[in-house]
Structures are given as C-alpha cells and as structure tokens.
Write an enzyme that holds these catalytic residues in place. Structure first.
Site, PDB file in Angstrom:
ATOM      1  N   HIS A 284      -7.070  -1.277   7.829  1.00  0.00           N
ATOM      2  CA  HIS A 284      -6.137  -0.366   8.492  1.00  0.00           C
ATOM      3  C   HIS A 284      -6.291   1.073   7.989  1.00  0.00           C
ATOM      4  O   HIS A 284      -6.723   1.283   6.850  1.00  0.00           O
ATOM      5  CB  HIS A 284      -4.696  -0.829   8.239  1.00  0.00           C
ATOM      6  CG  HIS A 284      -4.478  -2.273   8.508  1.00  0.00           C
ATOM      7  ND1 HIS A 284      -4.603  -3.249   7.526  1.00  0.00           N
ATOM      8  CD2 HIS A 284      -4.158  -2.940   9.644  1.00  0.00           C
ATOM      9  CE1 HIS A 284      -4.357  -4.437   8.056  1.00  0.00           C
ATOM     10  NE2 HIS A 284      -4.092  -4.288   9.333  1.00  0.00           N
TER      11      HIS A 284
ATOM     12  N   ASP B  64      -3.681   3.312   7.723  1.00  0.00           N
ATOM     13  CA  ASP B  64      -2.511   3.650   6.884  1.00  0.00           C
ATOM     14  C   ASP B  64      -2.164   5.128   6.955  1.00  0.00           C
ATOM     15  O   ASP B  64      -1.774   5.726   5.961  1.00  0.00           O
ATOM     16  CB  ASP B  64      -2.760   3.228   5.430  1.00  0.00           C
ATOM     17  CG  ASP B  64      -2.866   1.722   5.282  1.00  0.00           C
ATOM     18  OD1 ASP B  64      -3.039   1.257   4.131  1.00  0.00           O
ATOM     19  OD2 ASP B  64      -2.797   1.015   6.294  1.00  0.00           O
TER      20      ASP B  64
ATOM     21  N   ASP C 172      -7.361  -1.845  -0.518  1.00  0.00           N
ATOM     22  CA  ASP C 172      -6.468  -2.830   0.099  1.00  0.00           C
ATOM     23  C   ASP C 172      -7.291  -4.096   0.252  1.00  0.00           C
ATOM     24  O   ASP C 172      -8.321  -4.090   0.930  1.00  0.00           O
ATOM     25  CB  ASP C 172      -6.027  -2.299   1.466  1.00  0.00           C
ATOM     26  CG  ASP C 172      -5.018  -3.200   2.149  1.00  0.00           C
ATOM     27  OD1 ASP C 172      -4.209  -2.673   2.942  1.00  0.00           O
ATOM     28  OD2 ASP C 172      -5.032  -4.420   1.900  1.00  0.00           O
TER      29      ASP C 172
ATOM     30  N   GLU D 284      -1.803  -5.130  -1.874  1.00  0.00           N
ATOM     31  CA  GLU D 284      -1.543  -6.082  -0.793  1.00  0.00           C
ATOM     32  C   GLU D 284      -1.935  -7.532  -1.092  1.00  0.00           C
ATOM     33  O   GLU D 284      -2.121  -8.318  -0.179  1.00  0.00           O
ATOM     34  CB  GLU D 284      -2.155  -5.606   0.539  1.00  0.00           C
ATOM     35  CG  GLU D 284      -1.612  -4.258   1.020  1.00  0.00           C
ATOM     36  CD  GLU D 284      -0.212  -4.319   1.665  1.00  0.00           C
ATOM     37  OE1 GLU D 284       0.292  -5.427   1.882  1.00  0.00           O
ATOM     38  OE2 GLU D 284       0.366  -3.242   1.924  1.00  0.00           O
TER      39      GLU D 284
ATOM     40  N   ASP E 282      -7.027  -6.466   2.032  1.00  0.00           N
ATOM     41  CA  ASP E 282      -7.257  -6.906   3.412  1.00  0.00           C
ATOM     42  C   ASP E 282      -8.449  -6.217   4.066  1.00  0.00           C
ATOM     43  O   ASP E 282      -8.811  -6.517   5.208  1.00  0.00           O
ATOM     44  CB  ASP E 282      -5.985  -6.804   4.279  1.00  0.00           C
ATOM     45  CG  ASP E 282      -5.608  -5.385   4.672  1.00  0.00           C
ATOM     46  OD1 ASP E 282      -4.398  -5.150   4.898  1.00  0.00           O
ATOM     47  OD2 ASP E 282      -6.476  -4.500   4.790  1.00  0.00           O
TER      48      ASP E 282
ATOM     49  N   HIS F 207       0.792  -1.229   0.000  1.00  0.00           N
ATOM     50  CA  HIS F 207       0.000   0.000   0.000  1.00  0.00           C
ATOM     51  C   HIS F 207       0.829   1.286   0.000  1.00  0.00           C
ATOM     52  O   HIS F 207       0.277   2.363  -0.174  1.00  0.00           O
ATOM     53  CB  HIS F 207      -0.998   0.011   1.172  1.00  0.00           C
ATOM     54  CG  HIS F 207      -2.334   0.555   0.762  1.00  0.00           C
ATOM     55  ND1 HIS F 207      -3.502   0.309   1.466  1.00  0.00           N
ATOM     56  CD2 HIS F 207      -2.696   1.349  -0.285  1.00  0.00           C
ATOM     57  CE1 HIS F 207      -4.524   0.927   0.879  1.00  0.00           C
ATOM     58  NE2 HIS F 207      -4.063   1.562  -0.182  1.00  0.00           N
TER      59      HIS F 207
ATOM     60  N   HIS G 132       4.022   0.958   4.279  1.00  0.00           N
ATOM     61  CA  HIS G 132       2.652   0.662   3.813  1.00  0.00           C
ATOM     62  C   HIS G 132       1.618   1.037   4.869  1.00  0.00           C
ATOM     63  O   HIS G 132       0.430   1.077   4.581  1.00  0.00           O
ATOM     64  CB  HIS G 132       2.498  -0.800   3.367  1.00  0.00           C
ATOM     65  CG  HIS G 132       2.476  -1.809   4.479  1.00  0.00           C
ATOM     66  ND1 HIS G 132       1.966  -3.058   4.321  1.00  0.00           N
ATOM     67  CD2 HIS G 132       2.934  -1.748   5.760  1.00  0.00           C
ATOM     68  CE1 HIS G 132       2.090  -3.744   5.460  1.00  0.00           C
ATOM     69  NE2 HIS G 132       2.679  -2.973   6.348  1.00  0.00           N
TER      70      HIS G 132
ATOM     71  N   ASP H 195     -10.097  -0.577   3.573  1.00  0.00           N
ATOM     72  CA  ASP H 195      -8.931  -1.174   4.238  1.00  0.00           C
ATOM     73  C   ASP H 195      -9.299  -1.574   5.661  1.00  0.00           C
ATOM     74  O   ASP H 195     -10.136  -0.922   6.296  1.00  0.00           O
ATOM     75  CB  ASP H 195      -7.825  -0.099   4.272  1.00  0.00           C
ATOM     76  CG  ASP H 195      -6.416  -0.659   4.438  1.00  0.00           C
ATOM     77  OD1 ASP H 195      -5.487  -0.065   3.853  1.00  0.00           O
ATOM     78  OD2 ASP H 195      -6.241  -1.674   5.140  1.00  0.00           O
TER      79      ASP H 195
HETATM   80  N1  LIG Z   1      -0.844  -0.204  11.343  1.00  0.00           N
HETATM   81  C1  LIG Z   1       0.197  -1.163  11.088  1.00  0.00           C
HETATM   82  C2  LIG Z   1      -0.231  -2.080   9.918  1.00  0.00           C
HETATM   83  C3  LIG Z   1      -0.239  -1.377   8.600  1.00  0.00           C
HETATM   84  C4  LIG Z   1      -0.900  -2.228   7.506  1.00  0.00           C
HETATM   85  C5  LIG Z   1      -0.702  -1.615   6.146  1.00  0.00           C
HETATM   86  B1  LIG Z   1      -1.768  -2.034   5.047  1.00  0.00           B
HETATM   87  O1  LIG Z   1      -1.458  -1.401   3.810  1.00  0.00           O
HETATM   88  O2  LIG Z   1      -1.835  -3.445   4.878  1.00  0.00           O
HETATM   89  O3  LIG Z   1      -3.075  -1.568   5.422  1.00  0.00           O
HETATM   90  C6  LIG Z   1       0.482  -1.982  12.367  1.00  0.00           C
HETATM   91  C7  LIG Z   1      -0.642  -2.861  12.744  1.00  0.00           C
HETATM   92  N2  LIG Z   1      -0.345  -3.508  14.027  1.00  0.00           N
HETATM   93  C8  LIG Z   1       0.510  -4.680  13.829  1.00  0.00           C
HETATM   94  C9  LIG Z   1       0.768  -5.399  15.124  1.00  0.00           C
HETATM   95  C10 LIG Z   1      -0.537  -5.758  15.813  1.00  0.00           C
HETATM   96  O4  LIG Z   1      -0.307  -6.405  17.059  1.00  0.00           O
HETATM   97  C11 LIG Z   1      -1.387  -4.520  15.983  1.00  0.00           C
HETATM   98  C12 LIG Z   1      -1.607  -3.829  14.680  1.00  0.00           C
HETATM   99  C13 LIG Z   1       1.493  -0.472  10.781  1.00  0.00           C
HETATM  100  O5  LIG Z   1       2.509  -1.166  10.664  1.00  0.00           O
HETATM  101  O6  LIG Z   1       1.469   0.763  10.677  1.00  0.00           O
HETATM  102 MN   LIG Z   2      -3.554  -0.619   3.386  1.00  0.00          MN
HETATM  103 MN   LIG Z   3      -4.614  -3.106   5.303  1.00  0.00          MN
END
Ligand SMILES: N[C@](CCCC[B-](O)(O)O)(CCN1CCC(O)CC1)C(=O)O
Ligand SMILES: [Mn+2]
Ligand SMILES: [Mn+2]
Ligand SMILES: [Mn+2]
Length: 304
Positions: free
Chosen positions: A121, A123, A227, A272, A229, A96, A136, A119
C-alpha cells in the site's frame, strides 16, 4: 556500531486488535539475538508507554486521532534521541501509523534523510481521501510538505510539522493503491516500483534505479519503513491487510542487502505484524520470514 531497539505496541491506526503484540512476537522469535550475531552492539530501549485516551471520537472521518497523535509525539521524541545517540533506530510496530512519529523524529536528528517505503500500500491517503479513516493508511500524507495545505490539521497532531518532500520517497512493492493515492503519486511524480515494475525490471534493476533516483550522490541517511504486508501473504500471513502477489523472501532479502550495502541505513520500522490474525504456525512463519529479511539490514550475508 550500535542498534537501538524500540518496541511500539500500538494498534489504534487500524481496527484489528493484535497489532500491538508485534514487538512481543518479534522479540520472542529471537530478533534481538539474531541482530547480535553481526558486529552490532544492541541497546534495547524496551517498549514505549502507550496512553489510552478515552472518548477519542473521530475527527471528521479520521479514527482515534488523539490516540494516534499522542503516541506518535512520544515516538518522535524517543526516535530523535536514539538517532542523536548514534544508534541505528529499529522500531518494532505496531501498525503503520507509527511511521508518522518515527520519520518525524528521525528528521529532527537527520534532516536530509530519504525514505524507502516497502509496502503493498502507498499509505499516503489524506484525511479527506481515505476510504477507511484508518490512520495506518495516511502516515505519509501528514509528513510531506506538498500536501500540508490540502487538509486541515488533525486533532492531536499540532506538534507534527511536515518534514519531507515527495521526491524524498521511493515505493517498493505496491499492489493495492487507492484512487486518491494514485492521483498524488502521479501529480507529484513520486517514484513507485509496484509489483508490475518488479516483474518487468527485476529487483536488481529496481533497487539500482530506486537508490540512484532517491540519492544520486549516495550521501543521505536512509529511513526504511518496512510493512510486512509488502511481502507475499503466503510468507507473512499474520497481518491486517494482506494482498496476493507480493515480494518473495529472496526479493525481500535482496532489498535489505542493497540497503545495508549503502552503509547509510539510519532508522528502520517493522510494522503490521498481527499475531491474532493467524494460527500458531502462521505466526511462526510470519516472524521467521520477517527476521530472516530484516537481519540482512545488519550485514547478514547469504553467501556467509
Ligand atoms: N489504503 C487502505 C489500506 C491501508 C493499509 C495500511 B498499511 O499500513 O497496512 O499499508 C484501504 C485499502 N482498501 C481496502 C478495501 C479494499 O476493497 C480496497 C483497498 C486505507 O485504508 O487507506
Ligand atoms: Mn503500510
Ligand atoms: Mn500495507
Ligand atoms: Mn537500468
């Protein structure tokens, strides 16, 4: 009307190899021929050339900043030219982080655009709020004007000027939002329809209110950043950050039908999909689900 397809085999916005194979799996599953069924002329621009940048050390906690920055500069240039040539720009990711360049490039061609972000998330982590340093999870924070003064410029992104306002975004499908993201969403009042609102209101009401809030006069070009997901992991298992309790396939299809009905879809990201994270069957299910949802953007009607 025309659709310009751009493959973006990029995965440095996150740590799991395989996201760069997204374009290939979607093409192989027949995405292009499915779109050709509706009265669109398809222009296939092939895949963006991704340069590898050796020694791309973190900038603070941000991982692979120069690789992500260099790729997204190219994406911005390419998307701007595709939209300027009056093609609906369909970007096949890739993780992403490619939305940084796709929205930036889209804004260059259509400055008044609005963003629909489907999504699990948000992001919108800034480099300082990100729990992972994976870009991402940060694309929107680099694009919104209201956050520009909250962190110093990321190495490799001197070209990237924020181009949208927080009020130009709507979220659909949220169910895994970090603390810092929650703060930003509340602080700036970003319209967000999480799975809780979707269960409470139903997808019909969500789409009605989302589009009404975003663009009351119904005039602005729409950037859909999808996304996979955002859908439930039982129907899109081959993805890097799956979260239970997602959109079902009919909700996904309905979202796209409503966006198609506006007639103002101007660019779409599909991101993704990671075929290395699932079995052969998982990959087939993920690709077929994604195509059967995305084809509704192009006028496919369940009622025939
Ligand atoms: N918000 C997350 C995930 C981003 C996902 C990106 B996508 O493009 O796929 O939407 C972290 C999420 N976090 C991971 C560990 C868990 O225990 C809690 C949530 C981050 O790394 O910033
Ligand atoms: Mn995303
Ligand atoms: Mn996502
Ligand atoms: Mn209502």
């Amino acid at each position: 009307s025309k659709v310009g397809i751009l493959g973006i085999p990029f995965s440095k916005g996150q740590p799991k190899g395989g996201a760069e194979m997204g374009p290939e799996i979607l093409r192989r599953a027949g995405l292009v021929s499915r779109i050709k069924r509706f009265d669109y002329q398809v222009v296939d621009h092939g895949d963006i050339e991704i340069e590898s940048i050796p020694g791309d050390k973190p900038d603070g906690n941000v991982k692979n900043p120069r690789s992500v920055g260099r790729a997204n500069k190219k994406i911005s240039d390419k998307v701007a030219s595709i939209v300027k040539s009056k093609e609906l720009c369909l970007n096949l990711g890739g993780d992403h982080s490619i939305a940084i360049g796709s929205i930036h490039g889209h804004c260059r061609a259509e400055p008044g655009l609005v963003v629909v972000w489907v999504d699990a998330h948000a992001d919108i982590n800034t480099p300082l709020s990100s729990p992972s340093g994976n870009m991402h999870g940060m694309p929107l924070s680099l694009l919104v004007k209201e956050l520009a003064d909250r962190f110093s410029p990321v190495e490799g992104f001197d070209w990237c000027k924020p181009c949208i306002h927080v009020r130009d975004i709507v979220y659909i499908g949220l169910r895994d939002v970090d603390e810092g993201e929650r703060w930003i969403i509340d602080q700036f009042g970003i319209p967000a329809y999480s799975m809780q609102e979707i269960d409470k209101m139903g997808i019909k009401e969500v789409m009605h209110h989302a589009l009404k809030n975003l663009d009351p006069n119904g005039t602005r070009p729409i950037h859909l950043s999808f996304d996979v997901d955002g859908l439930d992991p039982t129907i899109t298992p081959s993805t890097g950050t799956p979260v239970l309790g997602g959109l079902n396939i009919r909700e996904g299809q309905y979202i796209m039908e409503e966006l198609a009905n506006t007639g103002r879809l101007s660019a779409i990201d599909i991101v993704e999909v990671n075929p290395l994270l699932g079995s052969e069957k998982d990959n087939m299910v993920t690709a077929e689900t994604t195509i059967s949802v995305i084809e509704k953007c192009f006028g496919s009607k369940r009622g025939g």
